[in-house]
Design a protein around this motif. Structure first.
Motif, PDB file in Angstrom:
ATOM      1  N   LEU A   3       0.830  -1.204   0.000  1.00  0.00           N
ATOM      2  CA  LEU A   3       0.000   0.000   0.000  1.00  0.00           C
ATOM      3  C   LEU A   3       0.864   1.253   0.000  1.00  0.00           C
ATOM      4  O   LEU A   3       0.582   2.214  -0.725  1.00  0.00           O
ATOM      5  N   MET A  63       0.772   4.091  -2.937  1.00  0.00           N
ATOM      6  CA  MET A  63       0.488   5.487  -2.630  1.00  0.00           C
ATOM      7  C   MET A  63       1.666   6.390  -2.979  1.00  0.00           C
ATOM      8  O   MET A  63       1.463   7.542  -3.389  1.00  0.00           O
ATOM      9  N   GLU A  80       0.989   9.678  -5.079  1.00  0.00           N
ATOM     10  CA  GLU A  80       0.988  10.949  -4.345  1.00  0.00           C
ATOM     11  C   GLU A  80       1.522  12.133  -5.150  1.00  0.00           C
ATOM     12  O   GLU A  80       0.892  13.208  -5.127  1.00  0.00           O
ATOM     13  N   SER A 112      -5.691  11.135   2.161  1.00  0.00           N
ATOM     14  CA  SER A 112      -6.147  10.193   3.175  1.00  0.00           C
ATOM     15  C   SER A 112      -7.333   9.377   2.674  1.00  0.00           C
ATOM     16  O   SER A 112      -7.400   8.148   2.858  1.00  0.00           O
ATOM     17  N   GLU A 172      -6.108   6.979   0.010  1.00  0.00           N
ATOM     18  CA  GLU A 172      -5.390   5.853   0.612  1.00  0.00           C
ATOM     19  C   GLU A 172      -6.365   4.834   1.203  1.00  0.00           C
ATOM     20  O   GLU A 172      -6.137   3.617   1.109  1.00  0.00           O
ATOM     21  N   GLY A 179      -6.456   1.226  -0.179  1.00  0.00           N
ATOM     22  CA  GLY A 179      -6.179   0.186   0.797  1.00  0.00           C
ATOM     23  C   GLY A 179      -7.184  -0.955   0.727  1.00  0.00           C
ATOM     24  O   GLY A 179      -6.817  -2.132   0.873  1.00  0.00           O
TER      25      GLY A 179
END
Length: 214
Positions: free
Chosen positions: A88, A92, A96, A187, A190, A194
């Protein structure tokens, strides 16, 4: 030893660089919707006819500018992913920089995403953009497959990677409408990524067992 670049090729490269720089600056200053191709030509100090030899529409100008920016973001994302440990975290890290850089101008980024997904199939810069994102899908799939080696893992990883990119595209388009703070956007992204990553990892051992010889 590479052959020296001829005068004609240098002139073409210089004009393209000026056009790309002018378009990027104008899009940043005023937003994609407000800019005209004539303004780009004037800023780049080229005739309108010359500009259209490099990008036949304003949408192609946007793709030209943002393809270069996306490529730069991907380079930074790969470097960051190499330093992460969990699947993960690696995924990310790849996403990002695209999110952070895209937030510099939500309108332009959303317009770029729309052109990537729904633009004309004849546009060469759209083909280039699709290649960039296809490459990102392959990189995400490789991260996931490496985390769950076994027969059949790569096929499942590719499907999961496509789901990750779908979530990413929706998040970018939503950011233009809702303008969340970037940390909140990351967030939320993610959390969604996830779910996909954990779902793949939970299912992968079963897939490997089913594919193994009895």
């Amino acid at each position: 030893m590479p052959e020296p670049v001829g005068r004609r090729e240098r002139s073409k490269r210089d004009k393209r660089e000026r056009i790309q720089a002018a378009a990027g600056a104008l899009f940043d200053e005023r937003g994609y919707a407000a800019v005209t191709t004539q303004e780009v030509a004037e800023r780049a100090d080229v005739a309108a006819g010359t500009l259209f030899r490099y990008a036949s529409t304003k949408a192609e100008l946007l793709l030209m500018v943002y393809n270069s920016r996306v490529a730069d973001s991907l380079v930074r994302g790969r470097a960051a992913a190499a330093r992460r440990r969990s699947p993960l975290a690696k995924v990310m890290a790849l996403l990002e920089p695209l999110v952070v850089d895209g937030r510099a101008h939500d309108e332009n980024t959303a317009a770029y995403q729309r052109e990537v997904m729904f633009g004309s199939p004849q546009e060469p810069f759209r083909a280039e953009a699709l290649g960039l994102f296809d490459g990102l899908v392959a990189e995400v799939a490789e991260v996931l497959a490496s985390a769950s080696p076994g027969q059949g893992a790569h096929e499942g990883a590719l499907s999961a990677a496509k789901a990750v990119l779908a979530v990413f595209h929706v998040a970018i388009l939503g950011a233009a409408r809702e303008a969340p703070a970037t940390p909140a956007l990351l967030s939320d992204l993610e959390a969604q990524v996830g779910l996909i990553v954990r779902g793949f990892l939970d299912a992968a051992p079963t897939t490997a067992r089913e594919g193994a010889p009895s």
